[in-house]
Write an enzyme that holds these catalytic residues in place. Structure first.
Site, PDB file in Angstrom:
ATOM      1  N   ASP A  29       0.847  -1.196   0.000  1.00 40.21           N
ATOM      2  CA  ASP A  29       0.000   0.000   0.000  1.00 40.21           C
ATOM      3  C   ASP A  29       0.883   1.246   0.000  1.00 40.21           C
ATOM      4  O   ASP A  29       1.860   1.327   0.739  1.00 40.21           O
ATOM      5  CB  ASP A  29      -0.917  -0.012   1.230  1.00 40.21           C
ATOM      6  N   ASN A  85     -12.932  -3.400   2.405  1.00 35.81           N
ATOM      7  CA  ASN A  85     -13.927  -2.344   2.441  1.00 35.81           C
ATOM      8  C   ASN A  85     -14.821  -2.486   1.214  1.00 35.81           C
ATOM      9  O   ASN A  85     -14.337  -2.779   0.115  1.00 35.81           O
ATOM     10  CB  ASN A  85     -13.249  -0.977   2.445  1.00 35.81           C
ATOM     11  N   GLN A  92     -14.722   2.250   0.917  1.00 38.34           N
ATOM     12  CA  GLN A  92     -13.897   1.825  -0.220  1.00 38.34           C
ATOM     13  C   GLN A  92     -13.578   3.023  -1.105  1.00 38.34           C
ATOM     14  O   GLN A  92     -14.487   3.726  -1.554  1.00 38.34           O
ATOM     15  CB  GLN A  92     -14.629   0.751  -1.035  1.00 38.34           C
ATOM     16  N   VAL A  94     -10.967   2.791  -3.791  1.00 35.00           N
ATOM     17  CA  VAL A  94     -10.572   2.343  -5.132  1.00 35.00           C
ATOM     18  C   VAL A  94     -11.555   1.268  -5.602  1.00 35.00           C
ATOM     19  O   VAL A  94     -11.691   0.220  -4.952  1.00 35.00           O
ATOM     20  CB  VAL A  94      -9.126   1.782  -5.119  1.00 35.00           C
ATOM     21  N   HIS A  98     -10.197  -5.409  -3.480  1.00 35.92           N
ATOM     22  CA  HIS A  98      -8.867  -5.605  -2.907  1.00 35.92           C
ATOM     23  C   HIS A  98      -8.986  -6.046  -1.459  1.00 35.92           C
ATOM     24  O   HIS A  98      -9.891  -5.634  -0.734  1.00 35.92           O
ATOM     25  CB  HIS A  98      -7.994  -4.356  -3.036  1.00 35.92           C
ATOM     26  N   HIS A 100      -6.981  -6.058   2.019  1.00 34.30           N
ATOM     27  CA  HIS A 100      -5.868  -5.465   2.774  1.00 34.30           C
ATOM     28  C   HIS A 100      -5.275  -6.538   3.691  1.00 34.30           C
ATOM     29  O   HIS A 100      -6.004  -7.144   4.492  1.00 34.30           O
ATOM     30  CB  HIS A 100      -6.358  -4.329   3.675  1.00 34.30           C
TER      31      HIS A 100
END
Ligand code: AMP
Length: 109
Positions: A29, A85, A92, A94, A98, A100
């Protein structure tokens, strides 16, 4: 519409990639919130958890297994967090699914 993560998959913008295979990509990240903060993403452009369909079970399972392997490779033997998220209300930012991987912090006492 493609997100910034699609550009990372296509190598149009740089990222610190830690793992890649046919189905997923993982990179650090850019604004880490933990000593180890890696994002695992499917190469398929799925905007969020809410957009999953039955055909995506293999991809999602693959991403989670990859995340666990990356956690082990990063030395997170005492545990870590996997956070996803979903949507605006879920924080969220993006719009490309995804996972994390966050670890390396001292556990709460
Ligand atoms: P989320 O809020 O769940 O959508 O998380 C998006 C994450 O992507 C944030 O933790 C950002 O710091 C991270 N991020 C955004 N752009 C990049 C980038 N170009 N490279 C790596 N991480 C990024």
């Amino acid at each position: 519409m493609s997100s910034i993560f699609k550009k990372i998959i296509d190598r149009e913008i740089p990222a610190d990639i830690v793992y890649e295979d046919d189905l997923c990509l993982a990179f650090r990240d850019i604004n880490p919130k933990a000593p180890v903060h890696v994002l695992v993403i499917p190469k398929k452009e799925i905007p969020s958890l809410a957009d999953l369909n039955d055909d995506d079970e293999t991809i999602v399972g693959h991403c989670v297994v990859a995340l666990a392997k990356i956690a082990a490779a990063e030395g997170l033997h005492d545990g870590y967090n996997m956070i996803v998220n979903c949507g605006e209300a879920g924080g969220q930012e993006v719009p490309h699914l995804h996972f994390h991987l966050m670890g390396g912090r001292q556990p709460k006492s």
